[in-house]
Write a protein that holds these residues in place. Structure first.
Motif, PDB file in Angstrom:
ATOM      1  N   GLN A   1      45.436  45.636  43.646  1.00 45.63           N
ATOM      2  CA  GLN A   1      46.473  46.669  43.518  1.00 45.63           C
ATOM      3  C   GLN A   1      46.020  47.923  42.765  1.00 45.63           C
ATOM      4  O   GLN A   1      46.846  48.744  42.409  1.00 45.63           O
ATOM      5  CB  GLN A   1      47.744  46.101  42.865  1.00 45.63           C
ATOM      6  CG  GLN A   1      48.322  44.912  43.612  1.00 45.63           C
ATOM      7  CD  GLN A   1      48.663  45.241  45.056  1.00 45.63           C
ATOM      8  OE1 GLN A   1      49.367  46.194  45.309  1.00 45.63           O
ATOM      9  NE2 GLN A   1      48.148  44.473  45.985  1.00 45.63           N
ATOM     10  N   LYS A   2      44.732  48.098  42.534  1.00 46.36           N
ATOM     11  CA  LYS A   2      44.209  49.308  41.887  1.00 46.36           C
ATOM     12  C   LYS A   2      44.313  50.471  42.880  1.00 46.36           C
ATOM     13  O   LYS A   2      44.148  50.290  44.086  1.00 46.36           O
ATOM     14  CB  LYS A   2      42.747  49.064  41.495  1.00 46.36           C
ATOM     15  CG  LYS A   2      42.069  50.223  40.823  1.00 46.36           C
ATOM     16  CD  LYS A   2      40.624  49.851  40.475  1.00 46.36           C
ATOM     17  CE  LYS A   2      39.867  51.041  39.935  1.00 46.36           C
ATOM     18  NZ  LYS A   2      38.451  50.727  39.700  1.00 46.36           N
ATOM     19  N   GLU A   3      44.590  51.682  42.373  1.00 46.69           N
ATOM     20  CA  GLU A   3      44.666  52.871  43.225  1.00 46.69           C
ATOM     21  C   GLU A   3      43.281  53.206  43.799  1.00 46.69           C
ATOM     22  O   GLU A   3      42.294  53.207  43.078  1.00 46.69           O
ATOM     23  CB  GLU A   3      45.189  54.066  42.432  1.00 46.69           C
ATOM     24  CG  GLU A   3      46.641  53.933  42.010  1.00 46.69           C
ATOM     25  CD  GLU A   3      47.607  54.111  43.169  1.00 46.69           C
ATOM     26  OE1 GLU A   3      47.350  54.926  44.068  1.00 46.69           O
ATOM     27  OE2 GLU A   3      48.639  53.425  43.154  1.00 46.69           O
ATOM     28  N   VAL A   4      43.231  53.487  45.107  1.00 48.97           N
ATOM     29  CA  VAL A   4      41.978  53.812  45.786  1.00 48.97           C
ATOM     30  C   VAL A   4      42.173  55.123  46.533  1.00 48.97           C
ATOM     31  O   VAL A   4      43.155  55.299  47.258  1.00 48.97           O
ATOM     32  CB  VAL A   4      41.597  52.709  46.805  1.00 48.97           C
ATOM     33  CG1 VAL A   4      40.324  53.066  47.552  1.00 48.97           C
ATOM     34  CG2 VAL A   4      41.471  51.365  46.123  1.00 48.97           C
TER      35      VAL A   4
ATOM     36  N   LYS B   1      37.013  51.247  51.402  1.00 51.40           N
ATOM     37  CA  LYS B   1      38.436  51.425  51.673  1.00 51.40           C
ATOM     38  C   LYS B   1      38.937  50.409  52.681  1.00 51.40           C
ATOM     39  O   LYS B   1      38.196  50.065  53.602  1.00 51.40           O
ATOM     40  CB  LYS B   1      38.747  52.852  52.096  1.00 51.40           C
ATOM     41  CG  LYS B   1      38.174  53.265  53.440  1.00 51.40           C
ATOM     42  CD  LYS B   1      38.480  54.711  53.733  1.00 51.40           C
ATOM     43  CE  LYS B   1      37.750  55.103  54.990  1.00 51.40           C
ATOM     44  NZ  LYS B   1      37.788  56.475  55.262  1.00 51.40           N
ATOM     45  N   PRO B   2      40.076  49.856  52.555  1.00 48.03           N
ATOM     46  CA  PRO B   2      41.109  50.125  51.569  1.00 48.03           C
ATOM     47  C   PRO B   2      40.899  49.382  50.243  1.00 48.03           C
ATOM     48  O   PRO B   2      41.759  49.405  49.380  1.00 48.03           O
ATOM     49  CB  PRO B   2      42.377  49.638  52.255  1.00 48.03           C
ATOM     50  CG  PRO B   2      41.919  48.454  53.048  1.00 48.03           C
ATOM     51  CD  PRO B   2      40.535  48.862  53.537  1.00 48.03           C
TER      52      PRO B   2
ATOM     53  N   VAL C   1      45.810  54.793  48.177  1.00 47.63           N
ATOM     54  CA  VAL C   1      46.419  53.526  48.577  1.00 47.63           C
ATOM     55  C   VAL C   1      46.121  52.498  47.500  1.00 47.63           C
ATOM     56  O   VAL C   1      45.241  52.706  46.665  1.00 47.63           O
ATOM     57  CB  VAL C   1      45.878  53.038  49.944  1.00 47.63           C
ATOM     58  CG1 VAL C   1      46.257  53.988  51.055  1.00 47.63           C
ATOM     59  CG2 VAL C   1      44.377  52.844  49.899  1.00 47.63           C
ATOM     60  N   LYS C   2      46.840  51.404  47.530  1.00 42.69           N
ATOM     61  CA  LYS C   2      46.579  50.332  46.580  1.00 42.69           C
ATOM     62  C   LYS C   2      45.632  49.320  47.217  1.00 42.69           C
ATOM     63  O   LYS C   2      45.807  48.944  48.378  1.00 42.69           O
ATOM     64  CB  LYS C   2      47.876  49.642  46.167  1.00 42.69           C
ATOM     65  CG  LYS C   2      48.733  50.507  45.292  1.00 42.69           C
ATOM     66  CD  LYS C   2      49.875  49.728  44.727  1.00 42.69           C
ATOM     67  CE  LYS C   2      50.650  50.670  43.812  1.00 42.69           C
ATOM     68  NZ  LYS C   2      51.340  49.988  42.774  1.00 42.69           N
ATOM     69  N   CYS C   3      44.658  48.876  46.451  1.00 40.99           N
ATOM     70  CA  CYS C   3      43.737  47.845  46.909  1.00 40.99           C
ATOM     71  C   CYS C   3      44.554  46.595  47.253  1.00 40.99           C
ATOM     72  O   CYS C   3      45.357  46.146  46.436  1.00 40.99           O
ATOM     73  CB  CYS C   3      42.723  47.539  45.806  1.00 40.99           C
ATOM     74  SG  CYS C   3      41.631  46.151  46.173  1.00 40.99           S
ATOM     75  N   PRO C   4      44.382  46.032  48.459  1.00 39.46           N
ATOM     76  CA  PRO C   4      45.158  44.854  48.843  1.00 39.46           C
ATOM     77  C   PRO C   4      44.922  43.639  47.940  1.00 39.46           C
ATOM     78  O   PRO C   4      45.775  42.771  47.838  1.00 39.46           O
ATOM     79  CB  PRO C   4      44.686  44.547  50.266  1.00 39.46           C
ATOM     80  CG  PRO C   4      44.045  45.791  50.749  1.00 39.46           C
ATOM     81  CD  PRO C   4      43.531  46.511  49.541  1.00 39.46           C
TER      82      PRO C   4
ATOM     83  N   LYS D   1      36.781  43.268  48.497  1.00 43.73           N
ATOM     84  CA  LYS D   1      36.599  43.115  49.936  1.00 43.73           C
ATOM     85  C   LYS D   1      36.181  41.679  50.275  1.00 43.73           C
ATOM     86  O   LYS D   1      36.712  41.062  51.200  1.00 43.73           O
ATOM     87  CB  LYS D   1      35.545  44.113  50.421  1.00 43.73           C
ATOM     88  CG  LYS D   1      35.265  44.096  51.892  1.00 43.73           C
ATOM     89  CD  LYS D   1      34.225  45.145  52.216  1.00 43.73           C
ATOM     90  CE  LYS D   1      33.755  45.052  53.631  1.00 43.73           C
ATOM     91  NZ  LYS D   1      32.727  46.036  53.936  1.00 43.73           N
ATOM     92  N   LEU D   2      35.252  41.121  49.504  1.00 47.32           N
ATOM     93  CA  LEU D   2      34.773  39.764  49.750  1.00 47.32           C
ATOM     94  C   LEU D   2      35.826  38.711  49.413  1.00 47.32           C
ATOM     95  O   LEU D   2      35.907  37.675  50.072  1.00 47.32           O
ATOM     96  CB  LEU D   2      33.485  39.509  48.974  1.00 47.32           C
ATOM     97  CG  LEU D   2      32.272  40.300  49.467  1.00 47.32           C
ATOM     98  CD1 LEU D   2      31.084  40.075  48.552  1.00 47.32           C
ATOM     99  CD2 LEU D   2      31.926  39.928  50.901  1.00 47.32           C
ATOM    100  N   ILE D   3      36.636  38.974  48.398  1.00 46.39           N
ATOM    101  CA  ILE D   3      37.733  38.056  48.075  1.00 46.39           C
ATOM    102  C   ILE D   3      38.692  37.974  49.261  1.00 46.39           C
ATOM    103  O   ILE D   3      39.109  36.886  49.679  1.00 46.39           O
ATOM    104  CB  ILE D   3      38.468  38.494  46.795  1.00 46.39           C
ATOM    105  CG1 ILE D   3      37.577  38.253  45.576  1.00 46.39           C
ATOM    106  CG2 ILE D   3      39.805  37.769  46.653  1.00 46.39           C
ATOM    107  CD1 ILE D   3      38.110  38.871  44.289  1.00 46.39           C
ATOM    108  N   ASP D   4      39.043  39.122  49.835  1.00 50.93           N
ATOM    109  CA  ASP D   4      39.942  39.156  50.985  1.00 50.93           C
ATOM    110  C   ASP D   4      39.318  38.445  52.181  1.00 50.93           C
ATOM    111  O   ASP D   4      39.988  37.673  52.871  1.00 50.93           O
ATOM    112  CB  ASP D   4      40.281  40.600  51.343  1.00 50.93           C
ATOM    113  CG  ASP D   4      41.314  40.686  52.442  1.00 50.93           C
ATOM    114  OD1 ASP D   4      42.490  40.372  52.168  1.00 50.93           O
ATOM    115  OD2 ASP D   4      40.943  41.049  53.577  1.00 50.93           O
TER     116      ASP D   4
END
Length: 70
Positions: A11-14, A23-24, A5-8, A31-34
């Motif tokens: 956009q890096k592939e995970v 994940k994701p 999947v792409k990191c939300p 994760k902390l930015i989101d």
């Protein structure tokens, strides 16, 4: 074939697997930015208000009548 999947955030592939700790997201940083975006309300889930104040007008309620002392 493993699922990716792409990191939300970046956009890096995970790779989606048990071993993918964030994940994701691709990293704790993303994760902390989101999380910060949600906390600052940059993201929001749209919700229909339960109460429509305009509906009171159509039901015949007037502000002047509502605030009268009984």
């Amino acid at each position: 074939m493993p699922t990716t999947v792409k990191c939300p955030t970046c956009q890096k592939e995970v790779l989606w697997s048990k071993e993918s700790q964030f994940k994701p997201f691709c990293s704790e940083r993303c994760k902390l930015i989101d999380l910060g975006d949600w906390a600052s309300e940059k993201h929001a889930i749209p919700v229909k208000p339960e109460f429509d104040p305009e509906a009171l007008d159509s039901l015949g309620y007037e502000e002047t009548d509502f605030f009268k002392d009984q």
